[in-house]
Design a protein around this motif. Structure first.
Motif, PDB file in Angstrom:
ATOM      1  N   ASP A  72       0.783  -1.236   0.000  1.00  0.00           N
ATOM      2  CA  ASP A  72       0.000   0.000   0.000  1.00  0.00           C
ATOM      3  C   ASP A  72       0.813   1.284   0.000  1.00  0.00           C
ATOM      4  O   ASP A  72       0.246   2.357  -0.107  1.00  0.00           O
ATOM      5  CB  ASP A  72      -0.919   0.026   1.227  1.00  0.00           C
ATOM      6  N   LYS A  75       0.270   4.189  -2.553  1.00  0.00           N
ATOM      7  CA  LYS A  75      -1.025   4.871  -2.503  1.00  0.00           C
ATOM      8  C   LYS A  75      -1.029   6.022  -1.504  1.00  0.00           C
ATOM      9  O   LYS A  75      -1.972   6.800  -1.475  1.00  0.00           O
ATOM     10  CB  LYS A  75      -2.122   3.878  -2.132  1.00  0.00           C
ATOM     11  N   PRO A  78      -0.654  10.838  -2.520  1.00  0.00           N
ATOM     12  CA  PRO A  78      -1.536  11.528  -3.464  1.00  0.00           C
ATOM     13  C   PRO A  78      -1.108  12.987  -3.628  1.00  0.00           C
ATOM     14  O   PRO A  78      -0.407  13.547  -2.777  1.00  0.00           O
ATOM     15  CB  PRO A  78      -2.905  11.424  -2.791  1.00  0.00           C
ATOM     16  N   ASP A 101       7.456   5.254  -8.907  1.00  0.00           N
ATOM     17  CA  ASP A 101       6.662   4.028  -9.059  1.00  0.00           C
ATOM     18  C   ASP A 101       7.544   2.828  -9.403  1.00  0.00           C
ATOM     19  O   ASP A 101       7.293   1.714  -8.943  1.00  0.00           O
ATOM     20  CB  ASP A 101       5.570   4.216 -10.116  1.00  0.00           C
TER      21      ASP A 101
END
Length: 147
Positions: A72, A75, A78, A101
């Motif tokens: 996770d 995520k 943001p 990423d």
């Protein structure tokens, strides 16, 4: 040793709870998650340096903490979470999202391989943890603001 294993197991179970409690503050959630990852790294590092005896259940529990974070972590960055809560996240995360990423993908692959290896001796732990430490170092060099 059993006590440490139980503590790590509790931390592993605690990660999702931290996420739920922190609500709308991804900076806090990712900070807590990295504290857990750092604790697992200290456990493994102590074994690798000979500062602690090798303990397979404890080592594997630490590897599980890493793998859980890998699921996770990406995520938790943001848009709009670049600042606040004394974040150590470097601006490069948002200006080079593809690179970040890629680092996260490498972290996920390395932790998954380490868990799958299930090291049962110190040499196997070295082989399993080495690639994870390498990815961590690489990511921190580009995407973390050092204190």
């Amino acid at each position: 040793m059993l006590r440490n294993t139980l503590i790590l197991t509790a931390l592993f179970a605690f990660i999702p709870a931290v996420s739920a409690l922190a609500g709308d503050a991804p900076q806090e959630v990712r900070h807590e998650m990295m504290e857990d990852v750092g604790g697992a790294a200290k456990t493994i590092g102590a074994m690798l340096k000979g500062e602690a005896a090798f303990d397979a259940p404890e080592a594997n529990a630490a590897l599980e903490v890493w793998a859980e974070a890998a699921w996770d972590f990406g995520k938790l960055f943001p848009e709009g979470s670049e600042t606040g809560f004394d974040t150590e996240a470097a601006p490069a995360i948002w200006t080079d999202r593809a690179g970040f990423d890629e680092q996260l993908q490498q972290f996920s692959a390395a932790t998954e391989a380490a868990v799958e290896a299930g090291p049962q001796d110190l040499e196997a732990l070295k082989a399993a943890a080495g690639p994870v430490f390498k990815v961590c170092k690489s990511c921190h060099e580009s995407y973390r603001i050092e204190d």
